[in-house]
Write an enzyme that holds these catalytic residues in place. Sequence first.
Site, PDB file in Angstrom:
ATOM      1  CG  HIS A 280     -82.354   6.951  -6.643  1.00 54.93           C
ATOM      2  ND1 HIS A 280     -81.560   8.065  -6.741  1.00 54.93           N
ATOM      3  CD2 HIS A 280     -81.529   5.895  -6.837  1.00 54.93           C
ATOM      4  CE1 HIS A 280     -80.301   7.707  -6.994  1.00 54.93           C
ATOM      5  NE2 HIS A 280     -80.258   6.396  -7.067  1.00 54.93           N
ATOM      6  CG  ASP A 292     -76.631   6.765  -9.110  1.00 60.45           C
ATOM      7  OD1 ASP A 292     -77.733   6.237  -8.882  1.00 60.45           O
ATOM      8  OD2 ASP A 292     -75.758   6.924  -8.229  1.00 60.45           O
ATOM      9  CD  GLU A 326     -90.584   7.466   5.870  1.00 56.39           C
ATOM     10  OE1 GLU A 326     -91.621   7.916   6.375  1.00 56.39           O
ATOM     11  OE2 GLU A 326     -89.632   7.064   6.530  1.00 56.39           O
ATOM     12  CG  ASP A 339     -80.025   2.863  -7.959  1.00 56.66           C
ATOM     13  OD1 ASP A 339     -79.530   3.764  -8.669  1.00 56.66           O
ATOM     14  OD2 ASP A 339     -79.916   2.838  -6.724  1.00 56.66           O
ATOM     15  CG  HIS A 409     -71.908   8.194  -6.277  1.00 54.88           C
ATOM     16  ND1 HIS A 409     -71.798   7.488  -5.087  1.00 54.88           N
ATOM     17  CD2 HIS A 409     -73.157   7.960  -6.737  1.00 54.88           C
ATOM     18  CE1 HIS A 409     -72.943   6.869  -4.849  1.00 54.88           C
ATOM     19  NE2 HIS A 409     -73.786   7.142  -5.844  1.00 54.88           N
TER      20      HIS A 409
END
Length: 458
Positions: A280, A292, A326, A339, A409
């Site tokens: 992503h 990430d 999506e 990921d 994060h």
Amino acid sequence: MDWKILIALLIFQHSSVSFQLDFANIRREIAGYQDIANQIIDLSVYGAAQNQSYNRLANFTDMFGYRLAGTVNLENAIDYMLQELQADKLENVHGEKAEVPHWVRGEEYATMLKPRVHSLPMLGLGYSVGTGPKGIQAEVIVVRSFDELEARAAEIPGKIVVYNQDYLGYGISVEYRALGAAKAAKHGAVASLIRSITPLSVDSPHTGMQDYAQGIKQIPTACITVEDAEMMWRMAQRGEIIEVFLNMSAQNLPNVMSRNTVAEIKGSTYPDQTVLVSGHLDSWDVGQGAMDDGGGAFISWQALSLVRQLGLRPKRTLRMVLWTAENEVDTMSLVMESDEGTFTPSGIQFTGNANATKIMTEVLKLLKPINASILDKQGDGTDIGPWMSAGVPGASLRNANDNYFYYHHTNGDTMTVQDPIAMNLCSAVWAVTAFVVADMDDMLPRDSDHVHIRVKVH
């Protein structure tokens, strides 16, 4: 014996023997790819493409930094990627429109006022509401579990709930980040502060997604450091009154349109059949989003790039998708997502039926030259999960990511975490696996013959 049962048994026995015969051929077919696998490995690890994925990622993250969904910065980053993929001479490069949430963190801070004044490093959790301009000042109640929260429900109204849960692994402890606010609000809490979900802290808060519950008031929620959660727990055990002031100007704005980033190498024989590699492109609004999931996104680009640089074209289409939201896809032979870090790889984690697993075990043997031939069960991926649930074989990268949740994060998720040699190896694993599966005579076997689903992510 009933004749129908007899015929069924004969068909089963015949199909089993046929597969055994076919599998011997399949094993030979896969072994025949060793020269191509070695070419991919040599190019990625020792040749002209050495450090290419790392350098591309460094240029990207240094230019754009973090890429939160709904921001102009993410859209600029996608524009840049589309240009770079075209410059790399990949095919069918385009963006696929996708709707994403638009959350703005805004200014935020927290201060412990009693029993002493202390600034609390914090990060609001994703899609949290704000406190309002006046902030929230309230007494704190510290709990170590959801069970304790329920047992002390009568003490909670009007207070800020601080969770000081043990770290029992990410998959277990993340429930406090996801559900903590809703469970506290159910008992009248005015806000919640969650001990960061990490096995190691250097006074570093870790953000991430949280989920409000329908019918329960939405309260501001943030993560605090392990050190501060433990300190407030000790204070509470001594009977000291703890008071905190929390100010968060977070806003949830209307959804906006973004794009998934797509590039391909069209299949020569079965272009409608696809092997997907993915990561992503968006990230949380801390650090650079290098680990990430910049690493996963860029080894997925590199997998196609290595194949293109060698002038290879598999029978099936190799498709790269860098997710933001999506996608809708039809016929897949294998879906792959990275990921969970791009540290030194040791193989692949795989989800598929017994026959597909046997085939993938043979494919992974091609990676013995770089000690990355282990095939584990339980391939994983947020974005590819629905396809795997529908029976499509799925794979994720098996890598030495023991330290992944140290940086996850946080503001520490920068290029400093990434290692160029590890990314060379990860790119080779990704490219060899994807190319061989895409080029084999037959698709990987699966339990359902046709899948047509819409996947929602992030």
